[in-house]
Design a protein around this motif. Structure first.
Motif, PDB file in Angstrom:
ATOM      1  N   ARG A   1       9.765 -69.640  30.631  1.00  0.00           N
ATOM      2  CA  ARG A   1      11.031 -68.904  30.660  1.00  0.00           C
ATOM      3  C   ARG A   1      10.988 -67.930  29.510  1.00  0.00           C
ATOM      4  NH1 ARG A   1      15.949 -68.531  32.901  1.00  0.00           N
ATOM      5  NH2 ARG A   1      15.450 -70.120  34.422  1.00  0.00           N
ATOM      6  N   HIS A   2      11.509 -66.737  29.770  1.00  0.00           N
ATOM      7  CA  HIS A   2      11.562 -65.752  28.687  1.00  0.00           C
ATOM      8  C   HIS A   2      12.985 -65.244  28.510  1.00  0.00           C
ATOM      9  CE1 HIS A   2      10.567 -63.386  32.317  1.00  0.00           C
ATOM     10  NE2 HIS A   2      11.225 -62.389  31.741  1.00  0.00           N
ATOM     11  N   PHE A   3      13.237 -64.813  27.296  1.00  0.00           N
ATOM     12  CA  PHE A   3      14.564 -64.347  26.903  1.00  0.00           C
ATOM     13  C   PHE A   3      14.425 -62.915  26.412  1.00  0.00           C
ATOM     14  CE2 PHE A   3      14.125 -68.893  26.172  1.00  0.00           C
ATOM     15  CZ  PHE A   3      15.118 -69.377  26.996  1.00  0.00           C
ATOM     16  N   ILE A   4      15.231 -62.057  26.982  1.00  0.00           N
ATOM     17  CA  ILE A   4      15.181 -60.624  26.651  1.00  0.00           C
ATOM     18  C   ILE A   4      16.399 -60.302  25.794  1.00  0.00           C
ATOM     19  CG2 ILE A   4      15.174 -58.285  27.581  1.00  0.00           C
ATOM     20  CD1 ILE A   4      14.116 -59.716  30.248  1.00  0.00           C
ATOM     21  N   ILE A   5      16.138 -59.782  24.619  1.00  0.00           N
ATOM     22  CA  ILE A   5      17.207 -59.403  23.701  1.00  0.00           C
ATOM     23  C   ILE A   5      17.245 -57.884  23.659  1.00  0.00           C
ATOM     24  CG2 ILE A   5      18.028 -59.502  21.314  1.00  0.00           C
ATOM     25  CD1 ILE A   5      16.392 -62.181  21.131  1.00  0.00           C
ATOM     26  N   GLU A   6      18.365 -57.319  24.118  1.00  0.00           N
ATOM     27  CA  GLU A   6      18.550 -55.869  24.087  1.00  0.00           C
ATOM     28  C   GLU A   6      20.023 -55.554  24.281  1.00  0.00           C
ATOM     29  OE1 GLU A   6      16.179 -54.177  27.232  1.00  0.00           O
ATOM     30  OE2 GLU A   6      17.391 -55.068  28.785  1.00  0.00           O
TER      31      GLU A   6
ATOM     32  N   ILE B   1      18.913 -67.193  14.296  1.00  0.00           N
ATOM     33  CA  ILE B   1      20.110 -66.943  15.118  1.00  0.00           C
ATOM     34  C   ILE B   1      20.497 -68.143  15.970  1.00  0.00           C
ATOM     35  CG2 ILE B   1      19.754 -64.435  15.171  1.00  0.00           C
ATOM     36  CD1 ILE B   1      18.941 -64.872  18.201  1.00  0.00           C
ATOM     37  N   ALA B   2      19.661 -69.175  15.977  1.00  0.00           N
ATOM     38  CA  ALA B   2      19.946 -70.351  16.810  1.00  0.00           C
ATOM     39  C   ALA B   2      21.293 -70.978  16.475  1.00  0.00           C
ATOM     40  CB  ALA B   2      18.831 -71.377  16.677  1.00  0.00           C
ATOM     41  N   LYS B   3      21.700 -70.907  15.224  1.00  0.00           N
ATOM     42  CA  LYS B   3      22.975 -71.529  14.829  1.00  0.00           C
ATOM     43  C   LYS B   3      24.165 -70.918  15.549  1.00  0.00           C
ATOM     44  CE  LYS B   3      23.455 -68.539  10.810  1.00  0.00           C
ATOM     45  NZ  LYS B   3      23.387 -68.485   9.360  1.00  0.00           N
ATOM     46  N   TYR B   4      24.017 -69.709  16.074  1.00  0.00           N
ATOM     47  CA  TYR B   4      25.127 -69.042  16.763  1.00  0.00           C
ATOM     48  C   TYR B   4      25.314 -69.527  18.187  1.00  0.00           C
ATOM     49  CZ  TYR B   4      25.067 -65.896  12.786  1.00  0.00           C
ATOM     50  OH  TYR B   4      25.111 -65.383  11.520  1.00  0.00           O
TER      51      TYR B   4
ATOM     52  N   ASP C   1      20.622 -53.283  17.428  1.00  0.00           N
ATOM     53  CA  ASP C   1      19.341 -52.569  17.284  1.00  0.00           C
ATOM     54  C   ASP C   1      18.116 -53.464  17.460  1.00  0.00           C
ATOM     55  OD1 ASP C   1      20.685 -50.169  16.810  1.00  0.00           O
ATOM     56  OD2 ASP C   1      20.768 -50.526  14.660  1.00  0.00           O
ATOM     57  N   LYS C   2      18.263 -54.613  18.086  1.00  0.00           N
ATOM     58  CA  LYS C   2      17.145 -55.518  18.310  1.00  0.00           C
ATOM     59  C   LYS C   2      16.688 -55.413  19.753  1.00  0.00           C
ATOM     60  CE  LYS C   2      15.514 -58.573  15.403  1.00  0.00           C
ATOM     61  NZ  LYS C   2      14.403 -58.265  14.552  1.00  0.00           N
ATOM     62  N   GLN C   3      15.403 -55.215  19.949  1.00  0.00           N
ATOM     63  CA  GLN C   3      14.790 -55.274  21.281  1.00  0.00           C
ATOM     64  C   GLN C   3      13.605 -56.197  21.164  1.00  0.00           C
ATOM     65  OE1 GLN C   3      14.388 -51.042  22.647  1.00  0.00           O
ATOM     66  NE2 GLN C   3      14.886 -52.069  24.562  1.00  0.00           N
TER      67      GLN C   3
ATOM     68  N   ARG D   1      25.885 -66.565  26.796  1.00  0.00           N
ATOM     69  CA  ARG D   1      27.327 -66.697  26.564  1.00  0.00           C
ATOM     70  C   ARG D   1      27.676 -66.337  25.122  1.00  0.00           C
ATOM     71  NH1 ARG D   1      29.300 -72.210  28.276  1.00  0.00           N
ATOM     72  NH2 ARG D   1      28.957 -71.304  30.322  1.00  0.00           N
ATOM     73  N   ALA D   2      26.896 -66.831  24.175  1.00  0.00           N
ATOM     74  CA  ALA D   2      27.162 -66.535  22.760  1.00  0.00           C
ATOM     75  C   ALA D   2      26.990 -65.048  22.463  1.00  0.00           C
ATOM     76  CB  ALA D   2      26.243 -67.366  21.870  1.00  0.00           C
ATOM     77  N   SER D   3      26.019 -64.415  23.121  1.00  0.00           N
ATOM     78  CA  SER D   3      25.788 -62.985  22.861  1.00  0.00           C
ATOM     79  C   SER D   3      26.942 -62.119  23.374  1.00  0.00           C
ATOM     80  CB  SER D   3      24.463 -62.522  23.468  1.00  0.00           C
ATOM     81  OG  SER D   3      24.517 -62.450  24.875  1.00  0.00           O
ATOM     82  N   LYS D   4      27.733 -62.665  24.275  1.00  0.00           N
ATOM     83  CA  LYS D   4      28.896 -61.932  24.779  1.00  0.00           C
ATOM     84  C   LYS D   4      30.155 -62.233  23.966  1.00  0.00           C
ATOM     85  CE  LYS D   4      27.168 -61.879  29.472  1.00  0.00           C
ATOM     86  NZ  LYS D   4      27.209 -62.562  30.760  1.00  0.00           N
ATOM     87  N   ARG D   5      30.240 -63.448  23.407  1.00  0.00           N
ATOM     88  CA  ARG D   5      31.492 -63.903  22.798  1.00  0.00           C
ATOM     89  C   ARG D   5      31.486 -63.961  21.272  1.00  0.00           C
ATOM     90  NH1 ARG D   5      32.821 -69.007  26.778  1.00  0.00           N
ATOM     91  NH2 ARG D   5      33.022 -67.782  28.676  1.00  0.00           N
ATOM     92  N   ASN D   6      30.334 -64.113  20.654  1.00  0.00           N
ATOM     93  CA  ASN D   6      30.270 -64.333  19.214  1.00  0.00           C
ATOM     94  C   ASN D   6      29.965 -63.017  18.499  1.00  0.00           C
ATOM     95  OD1 ASN D   6      29.254 -64.961  16.559  1.00  0.00           O
ATOM     96  ND2 ASN D   6      29.079 -67.091  17.228  1.00  0.00           N
ATOM     97  N   GLU D   7      30.957 -62.507  17.790  1.00  0.00           N
ATOM     98  CA  GLU D   7      30.817 -61.209  17.130  1.00  0.00           C
ATOM     99  C   GLU D   7      29.750 -61.221  16.032  1.00  0.00           C
ATOM    100  OE1 GLU D   7      31.267 -57.394  17.332  1.00  0.00           O
ATOM    101  OE2 GLU D   7      32.410 -58.734  18.619  1.00  0.00           O
ATOM    102  N   LYS D   8      29.613 -62.335  15.325  1.00  0.00           N
ATOM    103  CA  LYS D   8      28.582 -62.425  14.278  1.00  0.00           C
ATOM    104  C   LYS D   8      27.183 -62.340  14.895  1.00  0.00           C
ATOM    105  CE  LYS D   8      31.237 -65.051  10.910  1.00  0.00           C
ATOM    106  NZ  LYS D   8      31.362 -66.327  10.182  1.00  0.00           N
ATOM    107  N   LEU D   9      27.003 -63.005  16.024  1.00  0.00           N
ATOM    108  CA  LEU D   9      25.709 -62.933  16.715  1.00  0.00           C
ATOM    109  C   LEU D   9      25.460 -61.521  17.215  1.00  0.00           C
ATOM    110  CD1 LEU D   9      23.120 -64.103  17.871  1.00  0.00           C
ATOM    111  CD2 LEU D   9      24.439 -64.883  19.852  1.00  0.00           C
ATOM    112  N   ARG D  10      26.472 -60.893  17.762  1.00  0.00           N
ATOM    113  CA  ARG D  10      26.312 -59.519  18.272  1.00  0.00           C
ATOM    114  C   ARG D  10      25.847 -58.578  17.161  1.00  0.00           C
ATOM    115  NH1 ARG D  10      28.031 -58.180  23.174  1.00  0.00           N
ATOM    116  NH2 ARG D  10      28.704 -56.103  22.602  1.00  0.00           N
TER     117      ARG D  10
END
Length: 122
Positions: A47-52, A115-118, A31-33, A17-26
């Motif tokens: 559980r795994h989290f994919i950042i791309e 990035i957890a703070k976001y 360029d992060k994979q 949700r934060a990756s869609k709504r928080n511009e600072k986090l975006r």
């Protein structure tokens, strides 16, 4: 075990949700994979989290490949570390006591903690 599974699922929900709504986090995700995995030693909880593409996706289970993994001795340890009031202190103590093992790229672990703070609730 169920509580840790639920906590990791909720973390994924909050991160996504934060990756869609928080511009600072975006901007931080630009360029992060990266694939991040949380698990218990026996992998009964994983559980795994994919950042791309400036998004964070959450998937249950073990990833085929990951950039780093955080492995807890057991579900109780994982729950205690992730819900501690001072998470950094709990994380470091768990490492010292060999209750938590980090494998992979430690610089990425530090970036991920940054990035957890976001996405953490206030």
């Amino acid at each position: 075990m169920i509580k840790l599974k639920l906590l990791l699922w909720v973390m994924g929900l909050l991160m996504g949700r934060a990756s869609k709504r928080n511009e600072k986090l975006r901007k931080k995700l630009d360029d992060k994979q990266l694939t991040v995995q949380f698990q218990t030693d026996d992998q009964r909880v994983a559980r795994h989290f994919i950042i791309e593409n400036q998004k964070i996706l959450s998937r249950s289970g073990v990833a085929d490949q990951h950039d780093f993994a955080i492995s807890f001795k057991d579900a109780g340890t994982g729950l205690a570390v992730l819900t501690a009031k001072n998470a950094q202190l709990a994380f470091m103590q768990a490492i010292q006591e060999k209750q938590l093992i980090v494998t992979g790229d430690l610089s990425q672990v530090m970036w991920f903690q940054g990035i957890a703070k976001y996405w953490l609730p206030r």
